[in-house]
Design a protein around this motif. Structure first.
Motif, PDB file in Angstrom:
ATOM      1  N   HIS A 144      -3.464  76.670  37.554  1.00  0.00           N
ATOM      2  CA  HIS A 144      -3.486  75.554  36.612  1.00  0.00           C
ATOM      3  C   HIS A 144      -4.279  74.387  37.178  1.00  0.00           C
ATOM      4  O   HIS A 144      -4.150  74.063  38.356  1.00  0.00           O
ATOM      5  CB  HIS A 144      -2.068  75.093  36.288  1.00  0.00           C
TER       6      HIS A 144
ATOM      7  N   SER B 150      -7.199  71.256  25.791  1.00  0.00           N
ATOM      8  CA  SER B 150      -6.110  72.105  26.316  1.00  0.00           C
ATOM      9  C   SER B 150      -6.648  73.519  26.220  1.00  0.00           C
ATOM     10  O   SER B 150      -6.982  73.977  25.123  1.00  0.00           O
ATOM     11  CB  SER B 150      -4.855  72.006  25.455  1.00  0.00           C
TER      12      SER B 150
ATOM     13  N   VAL C 151      -6.306  71.609  31.517  1.00  0.00           N
ATOM     14  CA  VAL C 151      -5.976  70.508  30.612  1.00  0.00           C
ATOM     15  C   VAL C 151      -6.730  69.277  31.090  1.00  0.00           C
ATOM     16  O   VAL C 151      -6.754  68.991  32.286  1.00  0.00           O
ATOM     17  CB  VAL C 151      -4.451  70.250  30.589  1.00  0.00           C
TER      18      VAL C 151
ATOM     19  N   SER D 111       2.834  81.329  31.297  1.00  0.00           N
ATOM     20  CA  SER D 111       1.824  80.326  30.924  1.00  0.00           C
ATOM     21  C   SER D 111       1.632  80.519  29.430  1.00  0.00           C
ATOM     22  O   SER D 111       1.245  81.603  28.992  1.00  0.00           O
ATOM     23  CB  SER D 111       0.492  80.591  31.616  1.00  0.00           C
TER      24      SER D 111
ATOM     25  N   THR E  72      -4.497  77.669  32.942  1.00  0.00           N
ATOM     26  CA  THR E  72      -4.689  76.607  31.954  1.00  0.00           C
ATOM     27  C   THR E  72      -5.562  75.518  32.571  1.00  0.00           C
ATOM     28  O   THR E  72      -5.501  75.258  33.775  1.00  0.00           O
ATOM     29  CB  THR E  72      -3.368  75.967  31.471  1.00  0.00           C
TER      30      THR E  72
ATOM     31  N   MET F  70      -1.946  66.197  22.284  1.00  0.00           N
ATOM     32  CA  MET F  70      -1.534  67.292  23.183  1.00  0.00           C
ATOM     33  C   MET F  70      -0.112  67.023  23.678  1.00  0.00           C
ATOM     34  O   MET F  70       0.257  65.873  23.915  1.00  0.00           O
ATOM     35  CB  MET F  70      -2.403  67.361  24.449  1.00  0.00           C
TER      36      MET F  70
ATOM     37  N   MET G 263      -0.742  82.762  38.409  1.00  0.00           N
ATOM     38  CA  MET G 263      -1.169  81.683  37.499  1.00  0.00           C
ATOM     39  C   MET G 263      -1.997  80.665  38.278  1.00  0.00           C
ATOM     40  O   MET G 263      -1.712  80.397  39.444  1.00  0.00           O
ATOM     41  CB  MET G 263       0.026  80.894  36.941  1.00  0.00           C
TER      42      MET G 263
ATOM     43  N   PHE H 292       0.244  78.947  25.620  1.00  0.00           N
ATOM     44  CA  PHE H 292      -0.573  78.017  24.841  1.00  0.00           C
ATOM     45  C   PHE H 292      -0.093  78.067  23.395  1.00  0.00           C
ATOM     46  O   PHE H 292       0.097  79.142  22.828  1.00  0.00           O
ATOM     47  CB  PHE H 292      -2.035  78.456  24.908  1.00  0.00           C
TER      48      PHE H 292
ATOM     49  N   PHE I  82      -6.456  77.681  27.451  1.00  0.00           N
ATOM     50  CA  PHE I  82      -5.736  78.812  28.028  1.00  0.00           C
ATOM     51  C   PHE I  82      -6.740  79.918  28.336  1.00  0.00           C
ATOM     52  O   PHE I  82      -7.583  80.248  27.494  1.00  0.00           O
ATOM     53  CB  PHE I  82      -4.702  79.322  27.022  1.00  0.00           C
TER      54      PHE I  82
ATOM     55  N   VAL J 252       0.982  84.527  28.669  1.00  0.00           N
ATOM     56  CA  VAL J 252       1.108  85.548  29.709  1.00  0.00           C
ATOM     57  C   VAL J 252       2.437  85.286  30.407  1.00  0.00           C
ATOM     58  O   VAL J 252       2.669  84.185  30.913  1.00  0.00           O
ATOM     59  CB  VAL J 252      -0.050  85.492  30.732  1.00  0.00           C
TER      60      VAL J 252
ATOM     61  N   TRP K 275      -5.009  70.430  35.921  1.00  0.00           N
ATOM     62  CA  TRP K 275      -4.710  69.385  34.940  1.00  0.00           C
ATOM     63  C   TRP K 275      -5.296  68.074  35.430  1.00  0.00           C
ATOM     64  O   TRP K 275      -4.993  67.628  36.536  1.00  0.00           O
ATOM     65  CB  TRP K 275      -3.183  69.250  34.787  1.00  0.00           C
TER      66      TRP K 275
ATOM     67  N   ALA L  61      -3.128  84.405  34.555  1.00  0.00           N
ATOM     68  CA  ALA L  61      -3.222  83.393  33.500  1.00  0.00           C
ATOM     69  C   ALA L  61      -3.685  82.072  34.099  1.00  0.00           C
ATOM     70  O   ALA L  61      -3.469  81.809  35.283  1.00  0.00           O
ATOM     71  CB  ALA L  61      -1.868  83.198  32.844  1.00  0.00           C
TER      72      ALA L  61
END
Lengths: 383, 383
Positions: free
Chosen positions: A132, A198, A212, B198, A210, B130, A130, B200, A200, B183, A134, A208
């Motif tokens: 991420h 947001s 944000v 993860s 994200t 969000m 993963m 969404f 994905f 995922v 943010w 995966a």
């Protein structure tokens, strides 16, 4: 970019062009370089081998064409463009004229992100599970030019800041995103462009991610990242929502542009970036999870949470992301190595921006068509 | 739950049932209550009005049926079940027998989450844009019973911990999720159940949410949440990856179950929760973004980042999530108010868990069919 151009051993600052007379005079005086009012004239100079284009997004296609036809190598600011057709146009123009086209500075040029990729490709933490990113900050309320607040001109956080997030995420994950599902938001009528999202993402290999973002100047993720943001350590003003309140008191778009100009080169509010960048920038909080460990940024480099220990991987403060942009151009031009951040890379980032907004409108998952893999640096093998 | 049962003014602890003889004797001695080996016998007691069922997930359907048919009100541990059919079965059994069915403790019972919902519904920050919940910890390597590590029995982080994340997110966002893209990951062959995900989510009203979880004991989000986790403040052991290493040294599933039992009621590794819970639990990092402000947890309550100021909303340490579970049951039984966390609510959370795993397998967005809205508490109006 100027401090890094000046200190890079393989380039020299030889000319500049802007329609702002005051700035042009200051540049001529300060750097002793040729000055021009237009890019056409600048590109006629035989002292120019490469051009850094930092004009508004909607002028990129035209300016890249002019530079490419004059056989100048090009660095163009992100976002490359707002449409995939324009991106194709620039890629074709550069290829037809045999010049290198690099899109930057974007945050995957930054040493901490480069180092994360190096750890990932070394395989010591297993495969990437993963990624991420943010980022909560005041983006929407920093002084802006009108086009930065118009989505159709590439404004708003999804185009202008999402492009950094997708650049970081694609760089770390190998580049090939399979699908996207996003919700983007426009919540301030006085600045009617995307202020948050947001998002994905799933890579073709199953990783995966994200992304944000919230630019409405409430909570700031610098609270989670050692008080360091994309401009380096925060100056501790202790004034809550300072950007939003300043903008609310600004009377017109023209006043706002003046504020922005004042914080740029030669302006009264200009920052001394060499002082500000005591640490590498943190583009929000980036956390990479691999099978056998996680990685995130630390003021001194990276924090690696491995199988048996947690440790800091130090990163020199000498190297900078902007230095790396110039370096990638030099390597491309001198050694003929295809740059990572070429037009195709930028087009792939742009595709994610476009489909994020489209996914939000259509309220469904969308699939990507123009993704390209990361071209990892091949270490020179001797013998 | 016991300390909160003992201090709640509207309930009394009158009986207990377990097949563990040692524990049963300890309970009889310590609390002076009736003790039974089976739920059937316990449910015959006229001193029992309500039963708290904390048996393994796969036994819930049978135990709820027994309690409901004996006309006992029920609190059952989350996750309610692994299949929607079982959930329906329990809902029907409770309804047919005229008893209340509450599923908990789950984290939306916790005072900070309740307070967030109160601020949201007050409208002072505008609509919810969000909601994010991110939790990185050592879940997969805490001592586990075999069923906690089998997905088909409701094990793994998506069923057991995702259910908390979805409970929090649905509670804050109003309950009605429209679609999910996820995922989920299984990365340790020795514990082959979901260890990370993860996810969404989009609500019907357009609110976006993400739920990210990583239970592989590398990075911990307590670094971002004032060193407070779901069990309250961390004991600062300063030993990295302690859970993973302890489990690696454990020889068999039986030894592991012994470890788990030792940390439960009456065990040698049992924690004193009343001491541990000096702060309300932080179920990872929860950030709510509204039009006019963001909210997150603070050791003393909530941090609200409003339009003009950032401030702490204090929350009393007296009230606890587990106290609230009992309170919701009492209100349901005594005042006839439909509980928020009834079987339908739990079924809706379960649906998100099931579809998260399915979305990951099928690599596509899925739509939800069994979502229900939050029943916000109606304040008593006098006059």
């Amino acid at each position: 970019m100027v401090p890094d151009i000046l200190r890079h051993p393989k380039v020299r600052l030889t000319a500049a062009a802007t329609r702002n007379k005051e700035r042009l005079e200051k540049i001529a005086y300060e750097y002793n370089v040729e000055t021009y009012y237009t890019i056409e004239d600048l590109c006629k100079s035989t002292n120019v081998d490469a051009v850094y284009i930092a004009t508004p997004t909607e002028l990129h296609t035209e300016h890249v064409r002019i530079a490419a036809e004059a056989k100048k190598h090009i660095i163009v600011e992100k976002p490359l463009s707002v449409s995939l057709t324009d991106a194709d146009n620039m890629i074709e123009n550069a290829e037809r004229n045999g010049v290198q086209l690099i899109v930057g500075h974007s945050h995957s040029f930054e040493p901490p992100i480069q180092k994360m990729r190096e750890i990932i490709t070394s395989g010591e933490l297993g495969r990437v599970v993963m990624i991420h990113n943010w980022y909560f900050n005041d983006w929407l309320y920093r002084p802006r030019t009108p086009e930065e607040l118009k989505t159709e001109l590439g404004g708003g956080v999804t185009y202008r800041q999402g492009s950094h997030q997708f650049d970081i995420i694609r760089f770390l994950g190998g580049g090939m995103i399979r699908s996207i599902r996003a919700v983007t938001g426009i919540w301030d009528d006085s600045r009617p462009t995307e202020g948050n999202h947001s998002i994905f993402l799933e890579f073709e290999n199953g990783t995966a991610a994200t992304a944000v973002y919230n630019g409405y100047d409430h909570f700031h993720t610098t609270e989670l990242t050692f008080d360091i943001g994309e401009g380096g350590p925060l100056t501790k003003s202790n004034i809550y929502a300072q950007s939003r309140r300043l903008i609310t008191e600004t009377n017109s778009p023209a006043d706002e542009v003046s504020l922005k100009i004042a914080s740029g080169y030669g302006g009264s509010r200009s920052k001394n970036y060499q002082v500000a960048e005591k640490n590498h920038p943190f583009f929000g909080l980036t956390i990479v999870s691999c099978e056998k460990g996680d990685i995130r940024q630390h003021p001194d480099g990276l924090l690696v949470y491995g199988e048996n220990e947690k440790y800091v991987v130090p990163i020199s403060k000498e190297e900078t992301g902007r230095f790396n942009v110039i370096d990638e151009l030099c390597t491309a031009v001198i050694e003929g190595q295809r740059p990572v951040h070429d037009g195709y890379w930028a087009k792939a980032n742009l595709e994610v921006c476009i489909k994020a907004i489209q996914s939000s409108k259509e309220r469904k998952e969308l699939y990507l068509d123009f993704q390209v893999p990361v071209k990892d640096k091949v270490k020179n093998i001797i013998g």
